[in-house]
Design a protein around this motif. Structure first.
Motif, short mmCIF file in Angstrom:
data_model
loop_
_atom_site.label_atom_id
_atom_site.label_comp_id
_atom_site.label_asym_id
_atom_site.label_seq_id
_atom_site.Cartn_x
_atom_site.Cartn_y
_atom_site.Cartn_z
N ASP D 223 -15.10 6.33 -43.45
CA ASP D 223 -14.91 7.47 -44.34
C ASP D 223 -16.28 8.14 -44.50
N CYS D 224 -16.39 9.12 -45.38
CA CYS D 224 -17.70 9.71 -45.63
C CYS D 224 -18.18 9.29 -47.01
N HIS D 225 -19.42 8.86 -47.07
CA HIS D 225 -20.06 8.58 -48.36
C HIS D 225 -20.74 9.86 -48.81
N VAL D 226 -20.56 10.20 -50.07
CA VAL D 226 -21.09 11.47 -50.57
C VAL D 226 -21.89 11.24 -51.86
N LEU D 227 -23.04 11.87 -51.93
CA LEU D 227 -23.86 11.83 -53.14
C LEU D 227 -24.22 13.27 -53.51
N VAL D 228 -23.99 13.61 -54.77
CA VAL D 228 -24.37 14.94 -55.27
C VAL D 228 -25.45 14.76 -56.33
N VAL D 229 -26.57 15.46 -56.16
CA VAL D 229 -27.68 15.37 -57.11
C VAL D 229 -27.90 16.76 -57.72
N ALA D 230 -27.98 16.80 -59.05
CA ALA D 230 -28.09 18.10 -59.73
C ALA D 230 -28.96 17.97 -60.97
N GLU D 231 -29.23 19.09 -61.57
CA GLU D 231 -29.84 19.08 -62.90
C GLU D 231 -28.74 19.45 -63.90
N SER D 232 -28.84 18.87 -65.11
CA SER D 232 -27.82 19.15 -66.11
C SER D 232 -28.44 19.16 -67.50
#
Lengths: 351, 351, 351, 351
Positions: D223-232
């Motif tokens: 499958d695909c491993h996904v990481l989302v990095v953001a400011e909040s």
């Protein structure tokens, strides 16, 4: 005494332990495994993580007494597979002799001991102990396999930090030194030379080799894993072993002599274990080879591909065990060869 | 009609033209050379400058009519050497037949034509012309060798700059496309298939192969160099040719069949020309190989090493011509094989 | 005294001598060439035939007094090119100083001398002679380039056949030994150390390095090619040189210091000549690198790619001269750096 | 919402999970880990078992919700390390904003879906879900990392056996197709293009790229491993992220612009995540590179080494995350860059 059977099973990757399922199909369990001898598909050199991956996958599934030897490099037609030597005490009718095997480990070797007398001695001792355990004469031993450590950059730096000089400052070269020491340790244990001659050979001042020794080095261990395979009258099974020596990488005659003898005895080849190396003279039968001047592909890879191409064609499939780097494992440029074969049962069929 | 003799001479490097001295020793001069077919010690892939170096060294020393085919890659036990096909009109007593050869070139191919119908046609035409020149039937042709161009980054960029899409945007892959088109051109010329079938095969929609075709690609030329080797009753010399096909890289039987036949005829093997490739299915005889998943060493290098290991052992020396990438040169995973051998003279000796 | 100008010209292949055409455009002829210093696109290791091909293409076109130094390996963003140092006696108005260069060769070195005192001495002697010829003080010398031989399998075998042991039995390692001896010869000639210290350093028992030395090894020559670049008041041209040292492969500060100084002087960078190597300690600034444990790609290739990535970005294009293997050319893990720059003319423009 | 902290820890080998000990030192446990993003020391290509080994070592030690992304290839000065994104809800005084991250997986992709619209859609969906989970606008997202499958020989053969044609028959090339589809899925999810444009780009008929996308392919997952990095604004911690784009591999200016802005804000660089690739045009700023014609070393290895050499020098250490193969991750020949930095606390110190 450990009478054994042999299972050769293809793998779909270095971490494929599916052969354990095949074991069950033969009425065995993982606890019967004496040794797992595999060919994995890395480069067979310093940074071959396929070997480590295989070790990580297999070792938790095996009894503490079992050893693993993963030899990297399935160049050319060589096919990744594992060879399981499995304890099997069954006495087969019609046989008064059979294949036996014992496995063990040396003590942990310090990086400064690698490729030196201490390693020779440690291997000699462990092989000697295993031969004694099997209760066979050294003449009945046809195969001694050692997996031994190598020097990584870390270990070299650590040694130098305390003022010690390693046997080599080059990580790839350290593999050769480690294989050499292991092989000479085997030769001493089998009575093929004495310790003095072995140390002279290690220093490059004498030629000693064993046609029954097979050593490979890896970054995935700190001690040496040792497997001794012999024939014994204490066992009764259809498996037999025979060894010979390829004088050079073209020595078809040496191999066909072994295979013809198997046929003459009515046997069927089960597996070939061979060592191969680039002739250190830079030529084979007077013609230059380029394995030692190829800065893109290490010579052990070339040697495995070439000898593997020959042995796989002779066996008829690519699941042969060809390992590269044959220091003192057969004469320079050649390599040791062990054939495991199966005799027909009393009714003419296999076991 | 060009009756020829064959000289196989080891080289000390890609630019070693010392074989011309050997020529003189046989009473020939450089002007007699029809073709120089060499194995050089590069990687046999896109950036193999050993081939260019050989071409630069040889071409100024040869007559304009001669062609050179340098095939890179002497992996494993393969030994760098050149095979000189040399015009030799001498009629040997006791022979009513002999080896003949003719060489030529196609027109320069535009980068956009590479690996496409235009290349098939150009090769067909040149091979046809050479067969006609030799005055033999296609049944007497045993070997057609083509050296053809590949696509470099420059050529790909130039094509795209004018809105054309090359047969492949990958330089290494373009070698395979070029070899494929050349081999299919040979097959058409030899009557092994018609043009329609060849183009279907080129498109991957049909299987066509020639057991007499040998194609290799290089960055060192813009046209195709072509050599046709046949037997002819117009010549009278002791050299003969025979061809066969390895069904896969383990097909020892196919090769021994040829060698046994040579022996049966009282001949002596002079050279073996073979193609090899990694089985595109990813396995050989049901067992997985890893040549196509090795991102460190290209599959053509693996294939040459493995098949070279087998053929060199069978010939007894490493100066065999094994070339990698066997698209339509023998069936998939296998390869074409041509044996040049020498019959004994009427007095039982060689020529 | 040879006042020189510098032309840096991209090449389309190792055998591209088109730069000679560019020369003509600048009013020079091939007979003015003092040295051709090129980056060619091979592996930069033992079997790099791109260097030989370049030498074969260039040498017949140059005066006998000129030297060629082809350094293989354009990993990463490095772009194949040649740097021509061209005799140009023109006295530019407004300048009382200028770039000068002299080239020469050592005697042929026997294989047994490689990497040993004899090579140190031969290089010292030739560098000394060239500095004297230029009539400059060693303080005005900013760059000494040496191309030196390596040991092939043939040479190693030949030495051993007569009972001599080469400095290394490994062809790739012999490159390092040869570069080391050349660099120490330069250091002695420039007065950076005495012969005793140089020989101790060669034996690994002292640390000596020169930030002006640049040595590379190749199979394509038997003597050493030497180029000395200096500033001299006897010349009057806008070119200048400056040297520094990268302490490690991340030493951006050392390079920007040089580039900032060029800018401060109103100059424009014309070329950067740098050496690079994998830190022999196995780490850079305390963090492990894997260049010395990568058995697929030699460490010199890694080092060129990494340092080339930095220097090309700083220069703004990939035609920088980065050569791998920096034994005694800057401290361990670092490398020597020479910047050739151009001052504006009296009217503010370039020359 | 998952406020996170970042730990970057060097590793002694692919299976070194010692960073978990470092975690404890910071008051965290393995159950807090959101993602492990590591550079391992294999070839970064098809047969890179260092990635699998890392996955096997790490995954049993992490919560089921965590993802791992191991990117192979630490060429040149790049140093093997792991970056741990760790859940850390602590609200730091003086901050009204902070770094957040979310991780997830797509469904398992069938081999026939690789590199095609189905993969684009699956990634779009998962990225969209994670962005929603974080409750941020896409403008606050600075980094989306995807690890996706590739095609092995086995999978290619299996597809063809059922009459399906994979996106590529070449295992190494399949990595590029998979990265392309993942990156375009990210671009759609971030609103940088619509699905139609993404599919056109996938077909090579449009140019779309995201400067926040980072995709790498491996054989170790389905499958695909996904990481989302953001400011909040829902978090309150000193970590921040910023992204940019290198226009080509020499684009020092783009990176210094980011680093200068970090400095201007009083921040300290904690990590750089970058993508790199060989310019598909075959040249950089008009000068030819040889990464695409090097048949010994794949172009992704070259690109990592070169861009890694630059970024490590700028960061001052080799533990930067540079991943090769930048299809649609920044424009062709360039690559996406994300900088994670730390602002000083209210008292001027770090958090």
């Amino acid at each position: 005494m450990s009478a054994v059977t042999l299972l050769t099973v293809p793998t779909s990757g270095p971490d494929d332990t599916g052969a354990l399922g095949a074991l069950a199909g033969h009425g065995h369990t993982a606890s019967d495994v004496v040794a797992v001898i595999g060919k994995t598909e890395g480069n067979g050199c310093v940074n071959d993580f396929s070997r480590t991956l295989a070790a990580v996958a297999w070792e938790p599934r095996l009894p503490g007494s079992a050893v693993t030897v993963f030899s990297g490099g399935t160049e050319g037609v060589l096919s990744p597979h594992v060879n399981l030597f499995v304890r099997d005490g069954k006495r087969h009718e019609g046989f008064d002799r059979g294949l036996v095997a014992a496995a063990g480990r040396t003590r942990v070797l310090a990086p400064g001991e690698l490729g030196r007398a201490a390693q020779v001695d440690a291997v000699t001792e462990t092989v000697g102990k295993l031969v004694a355990e099997l209760g066979v004469s050294t003449a009945d031993v046809h195969f001694v396999l050692v997996k031994c450590p190598l020097l990584t950059s870390d270990k070299i730096a650590a040694l130098r930090a305390v003022g010690e000089e390693p046997v080599s400052g080059d990580t790839y070269e350290s593999m050769g030194h480690s294989r050499a020491a292991s092989s000479l340790g085997i030769a001493v244990a089998l009575g093929e030379c004495d310790r003095t001659a072995a140390l002279a050979a290690l220093a490059g001042e004498a030629e000693v080799s064993s046609a029954r020794a097979s050593a490979s080095a890896g970054a995935e261990l700190e001690d040496c894993h040792v497997l001794v395979v012999a024939e014994s009258t204490a066992a009764a099974n259809p498996l037999r072993a025979m060894h010979g020596e390829m004088k050079d990488a073209l020595d078809l005659a040496a191999v066909t002599a072994l295979l013809d003898e198997v046929e003459r005895r009515g046997g069927r080849v089960r597996q070939i274990f061979a060592k191969a190396e680039a002739d250190p003279s830079g030529s084979v039968r007077g013609l230059r080879h380029t394995m030692l001047t190829d800065s893109d592909v290490n010579s052990t890879r070339h040697a495995r591909a070439a000898v593997g191409g020959l042995l796989a064609a002779l066996k008829g499939d690519g699941a042969v065990y060809v390992s590269g780097g044959a220091e003192h494992q057969g004469r320079p440029g050649g390599g040791s060869v062990t054939v495991i074969y199966e005799l027909p049962g009393p009714d003419g069929g296999g076991a």
